[in-house]
Design a protein around this motif. Structure first.
Motif, short mmCIF file in Angstrom:
data_model
loop_
_atom_site.label_atom_id
_atom_site.label_comp_id
_atom_site.label_asym_id
_atom_site.label_seq_id
_atom_site.Cartn_x
_atom_site.Cartn_y
_atom_site.Cartn_z
N ASN A 281 0.83 -1.22 0.07
CA ASN A 281 -0.18 0.04 -0.14
C ASN A 281 0.67 1.26 -0.01
OD1 ASN A 281 0.19 -0.52 3.25
ND2 ASN A 281 -0.10 1.64 2.98
N LEU A 316 -4.45 0.38 -1.40
CA LEU A 316 -4.02 -0.78 -0.91
C LEU A 316 -4.22 -1.97 -2.11
CD1 LEU A 316 -3.46 -2.43 1.45
CD2 LEU A 316 -6.00 -2.82 2.20
N GLU A 317 -3.10 -2.80 -2.38
CA GLU A 317 -3.26 -3.80 -3.60
C GLU A 317 -2.83 -5.08 -2.90
OE1 GLU A 317 -1.52 -4.11 -7.87
OE2 GLU A 317 -0.10 -3.69 -6.24
N THR A 326 -7.34 -4.00 -6.04
CA THR A 326 -6.93 -2.84 -5.47
C THR A 326 -8.16 -2.01 -5.13
OG1 THR A 326 -5.00 -3.05 -7.19
CG2 THR A 326 -5.64 -0.87 -5.97
N GLU A 328 -8.49 2.28 -4.10
CA GLU A 328 -7.87 3.26 -3.94
C GLU A 328 -8.83 4.47 -3.90
OE1 GLU A 328 -6.55 5.03 -7.93
OE2 GLU A 328 -7.08 2.93 -8.66
#
Length: 768
Positions: A281, A316-317, A326, A328
Motif C-alpha cells: 500500500n 491498497l493492493e 486494488t 484506491e
C-alpha cells in the motif's frame, strides 16, 4: 656506503634501517643517522636522525619526519614516539587523511583514537589552506568520528571570514545528532532568509530534523521533518513548513509588509509499505493553509507537489498468481479557484475506486490449427465520483460507475509463416446517479480485434567474451603507430595475467514485423438518462476517457483517446522494425545461479514503426476520407547521439501531432532539443508550436555552463529560460553555482555554494 639494518624487541619487533648507527650500552640507547626508516607493527617512521631508549621505549626522530599509519599519514619536523604506549608528539605537524587535512603547531596522540592539536587548521581542500579552512586554537580529532574545534575562525583564501566559539565536523558515516549546515536565501523583495537545521538521530530507524528559520521580511517560522523505517520497504515521512507571514494577505499582489501576520503552513505526510509479495500500500496527505503557498514558498513545496491539487489519497493492493484486487481513493483540493482559502466543493473526488483484474486463464492449448490457445480474462473497476457538496444544476458530477470488461484471446495458430489471433472484448459501463430523478444509464458493446502477423529477423554476429593474446593486440598497435613516434613499445612479460586480455564481441538482431489488424465494434447499445448521454458526447462532460462513446472516441480531445483508431469497422496495417544489440556479460563464478539466466545485456539501437488505418464504414469515393490517422515512430541511440520522432497525421483534416527530441554529447558539452507541434482539433483548441533546448558546456575542468529555453513559436515568446554557471575548483573542497530563471510571471536569481566537509559529501549553502 652500505646501509645498516638492526632489529630490536620491545614487546614487538622494531626494525631500523639507516646509513650509520651507534649504540650506547651504558645508557641503553640506540642512535641512527642518515635516511632513517623505522618499522613497528603496521606503522613506519621516516627521518634524518633517530634516538631510541630501550628502557623507556621512547624514540625521538628529527628532520623531515613522516609517520605512516593504516588510517593516516603525519608530517613534521620533530617526532616523539613511545613504542610501548604508542603515544605521538609531533611538532610543526600535518595530518593527512583520505578525507581531511589538519596542519598545526603541535599534534599529540595520547590514545589510538584521539589526536590533539594546538593552533591547527582543518580542511578537505587539496590546495589547502588557500581555498578554505577552519582554524582552531584547540583541535580534537576523534578518528572515525568527529573533529572538534574551539575558538574557531573560518578562513577563505587565508582571510578570516567568520568566528565560531565551537565547531564540530563529522568524519564518519553513521548518523549523529547535531547541527547541519545552514540554508541561506535572498530575495530582492522579501529580504534575507536564514535556516539552521538541527538533526536528531533518535535511533537507527527514525530521525527528525528541526529547522528554525527567519524568512526575511516575511517573518519567523521553521521546517520540520520526521522519518521512520519500520522494516524493509515500510516507511513513513512527514514534512512541514510553518510561517507567521508579515507580507501575505489573500488577494494581495505586492510584496510590501501588510502590517499584520498571517499564519501559513504546508504539510506533507507519506506512508509506504510492502507487507509481502502479495500485499502492499501507499498513502499520502498534503495540506496547506492557502493555495498561494505553492508559489510563494516554492523552495519547499516544489519537491512535494503532486500535480495541480493538494489533498490525500492512496491505494491498497492485493495480488495472487491468478488475480489482483486494488482499492484506491482520493480527496483533493482544487488549486484552480479564485479564493486561495476556499475549498472548491464542485471538484469531483474519487471515493473510492475498486479495481479487479485477472491474468489470462488458459482453457485450451493444443497443436491443432485454429485451436492453438484459448484463454479468458477480466478487467473491471467500480468508481464513485462525488462532489463534497452535490450540485443538482448543471452537468451530472455525482455518479457510481461499474466498468466491466471481460475478454477472450483466441490464438488460431500459423498458416505458413503467418500467425493468426483474435480477441473478443465486452465493453460495458453501468452508471447510477444518486442526485438525479432518472438514476440509471448503461452503454455496452462488443469489440472484435483480429490480427494476422508475419515476422522476419536476422542475427548478425555472436555475443561472447574471449581471452585474446595481448601480443596480437600489441602487433596491431605497432602497425597503427605513426612514423613520428619516438622509441618502441616495451615487451610484455610472459605471464597469463599480462599475456591475455578479455575481448567482448557483440551481436545484433534486426526484426521486421508486419501486422494486419481488423477492429469491429458491434452496435453500441445506450439506454437510460438522456441528460448524461448528451453530456458525454462532449469531452467536457466526461469523468474520464472510459465515458466516451466508443464510436466517437477517436475524435475527442481526451489525450488518452485522440490518437486511437475508430473501432467501428477499421483495418490497420503496421510495419515495425527493431535493431537490438546483444552484449555478453563478464562471467563471475562467485554469483550463484546467475550465469545461465542473466548472462547477456540488451540495448535498443534503432526502431522504426508505421501504422495506417482504413475506415470501412466511410462511404466516399475519396481515398483520403477513408484513411484514418497515420502513425510514425522512429528513434536512434548510439554512443553520443539520441534521436526520436513521433508523428500522428490526420488525413481528412491535414492536422498533425508531432513530438521530437534529439541530443548529442560532445567531449566537453552536451546539446539536446525538443519540438512539439499539435494542430489536432484546431477548430476548438489553439495550435501548439513549442520548441526547446538544453545546453551544457564545460570549456575546462573548472567551469560548467548550462542553459535551457522553452519557446512558444505560435505566440513568439520564451515561456521559460534557465541559465547557470558552476565553478568547481580542482581542490575538490567547494563549488559555487550562479543561476537565473525566468518565466512568464517572475524572475529569480539563485546562488548555490557547496562545501565538501567530509568524504566528498558536498553540502550546500543554498540561496533558493
Amino acid at each position: 656506503m652500505a646501509r645498516e639494518t638492526f632489529e630490536f624487541d620491545l614487546g614487538q619487533k622494531i626494525n631500523v634501517l639507516s646509513d650509520k648507527a651507534f649504540r650506547k650500552s651504558s645508557e641503553n640507547e640506540f642512535e641512527a643517522i642518515g635516511n632513517v626508516v623505522i618499522t613497528h607493527l603496521k606503522n613506519s617512521i621516516y627521518g634524518e636522525k633517530a634516538k631510541i631508549n630501550f628502557t623507556t621505549g621512547d624514540a625521538e626522530v628529527i628532520g623531515n619526519v613522516r609517520y605512516i599509519a593504516p588510517d593516516m599519514t603525519l608530517y613534521g619536523t620533530k617526532l616523539k614516539y613511545n613504542f610501548l604506549s604508542r603515544q605521538i608528539d609531533l611538532e610543526n605537524a600535518r595530518v593527512l587523511s583520505e578525507n581531511f587535512v589538519v596542519t598545526g603547531k603541535k599534534i599529540l596522540q595520547t590514545s589510538p583514537d584521539i589526536i590533539y592539536a594546538e593552533e591547527a587548521e582543518y580542511t578537505t581542500c587539496r590546495d589547502c589552506p588557500e581555498s578554505w579552512s577552519v582554524f582552531g586554537k584547540n583541535v580534537t580529532i576523534e578518528l572515525g568520528k568527529y573533529v572538534n574545534l574551539r575558538h574557531a575562525f573560518i578562513k577563505i583564501n587565508g582571510v578570516v571570514a567568520m568566528y565560531f566559539p565551537y565547531i564540530v565536523f563529522p568524519i564518519k558515516q553513521q548518523r549523529e545528532t547535531g547541527l547541519l549546515f545552514p540554508l541561506l536565501g535572498f530575495n530582492s523583495k522579501e529580504g534575507f532568509r536564514y535556516q539552521q537545521p538541527f538533526f536528531w538521530a533518535i535511533d537507527d530507524y527514525k530521525d527528525a530534523t528541526i529547522t528554525p528559520s527567519t524568512f526575511g521580511n516575511r517573518g519567523l517560522g521553521g521546517e520540520f521533518q520526521y522519518r521512520q523505517n519500520f522494516r524493509e520497504k515500510t516507511w513513513v515521512e512527514i514534512n512541514s513548513l510553518q510561517l507567521n507571514d508579515k507580507i501575505y494577505q489573500p488577494f494581495k499582489t505586492n510584496k510590501e509588509q501588510s502590517g499584520d501576520t498571517f499564519y501559513r503552513h504546508f504539510s506533507d505526510f507519506e506512508f509506504h509499505s510492502i507487507y509481502s509479495h502479495n500485499l502492499n500500500n501507499h498513502f499520502y496527505f498534503t495540506n496547506t493553509s492557502d493555495l498561494d503557498t505553492a508559489r510563494d514558498l516554492d523552495f519547499f513545496t516544489k519537491e512535494k507537489m503532486r500535480g495541480t491539487e493538494v489533498g490525500g489519497g492512496g491505494f491498497l493492493e492485493g495480488r495472487t498468481s491468478l488475480f489482483s484486487l486494488t482499492a484506491e481513493g482520493y480527496f483533493n483540493k482544487n488549486m484552480f479557484t479564485s479564493d486561495p482559502r476556499e475549498f472548491d466543493n464542485r471538484y469531483v473526488q474519487i471515493l473510492p475506486k475498486l479495481n479487479f483484474s485477472s491474468v489470462p486463464y488458459n482453457v485450451l492449448h493444443s497443436k491443432y490449427p485454429f485451436a492453438k490457445n484459448l484463454s479468458f480474462g477480466l478487467s473491471s473497476d467500480y468508481t464513485i465520483f462525488k462532489q463534497n457538496k452535490a450540485e443538482t444544476s448543471g452537468p451530472i458530477r455525482n455518479a457510481r460507475r461499474l466498468n466491466f470488461a471481460p475478454y477472450m484471446n483466441w490464438q488460431l495458430g500459423n498458416l505458413g509463416p503467418v500467425f493468426f489471433s483474435h480477441q473478443l472484448k465486452l465493453d460495458y459501463q453501468k452508471y447510477n446517479f444518486p442526485t438525479e430523478k432518472d438514476k440509471h444509464f448503461t452503454k455496452k458493446g462488443l469489440i472484435f480485434e483480429t490480427e494476422a502477423k508475419f515476422e522476419l529477423e536476422r542475427v548478425f554476429g555472436l555475443a561472447y567474451t574471449e581471452e585474446k593474446a595481448v601480443d596480437q593486440i600489441e602487433e596491431s598497435l605497432k602497425t597503427n603507430v605513426s612514423q613520428t613516434t619516438i622509441g618502441s613499445l616495451p615487451s610484455l612479460k610472459n605471464s597469463k595475467v599480462e599475456a591475455f586480455k578479455l575481448v567482448t564481441n557483440n551481436s545484433y538482431r534486426h526484426s521486421q514485423e508486419y501486422k494486419l489488424k481488423h477492429f469491429y465494434l458491434s452496435d453500441q447499445k445506450i439506454s437510460g438518462n438522456a441528460k448524461f448521454k448528451n453530456q458525454i458526447e462532449s469531452d467536457d462532460g466526461q469523468f474520464d476517457y472510459i465515458d466516451a462513446i466508443r464510436a466517437r472516441e477517436h475524435v475527442t480531445n481526451q489525450i488518452t483517446a485522440q490518437d486511437s483508431l475508430p473501432l467501428s469497422n477499421t483495418i490497420e496495417l503496421q510495419w515495425n522494425n527493431r535493431l537490438i544489440r546483444k552484449m555478453a556479460k563478464k562471467f563471475d563464478p562467485y554469483i550463484d545461479g546467475r550465469y545461465l539466466k542473466d548472462n547477456f545485456e540488451y540495448a535498443n539501437i534503432a526502431f522504426f514503426e508505421v501504422s495506417q488505418g482504413y475506415d470501412l464504414n466511410v462511404e466516399s469515393d475519396q481515398l483520403v476520407d477513408k484513411l484514418t490517422r497515420l502513425y510514425i515512430n522512429t528513434g536512434l541511440t548510439l554512443n553520443r547521439t539520441s534521436l526520436s520522432i513521433q508523428e500522428f497525421y490526420f488525413h481528412r483534416t491535414s492536422e498533425h501531432k508531432v513530438t521530437s527530441s534529439a541530443s548529442y554529447n560532445f567531449d566537453r558539452a552536451s546539446l539536446g532539443g525538443t519540438f512539439t507541434y499539435n494542430s489536432f482539433n484546431s477548430s476548438n483548441t489553439p495550435v501548439a508550436k513549442l520548441a526547446g533546448y538544453n545546453l551544457s558546456l564545460s570549456p575546462n575542468d573548472l567551469i560548467t555552463l548550462k542553459n535551457s529555453v522553452d519557446y512558444n513559436i505560435q505566440a513568439k515568446r520564451i515561456t521559460q529560460s534557465n541559465y547557470s554557471i558552476l565553478y568547481s575548483p580542482l581542490n575538490n573542497c567547494w563549488k559555487i553555482e550562479f543561476n537565473y530563471a525566468k518565466d512568464l510571471i517572475d524572475k529569480k536569481y539563485g546562488l548555490l555554494f557547496y562545501i565538501n566537509y567530509n568524504e566528498n559529501n558536498f553540502t550546500s549553502f543554498n540561496v533558493r
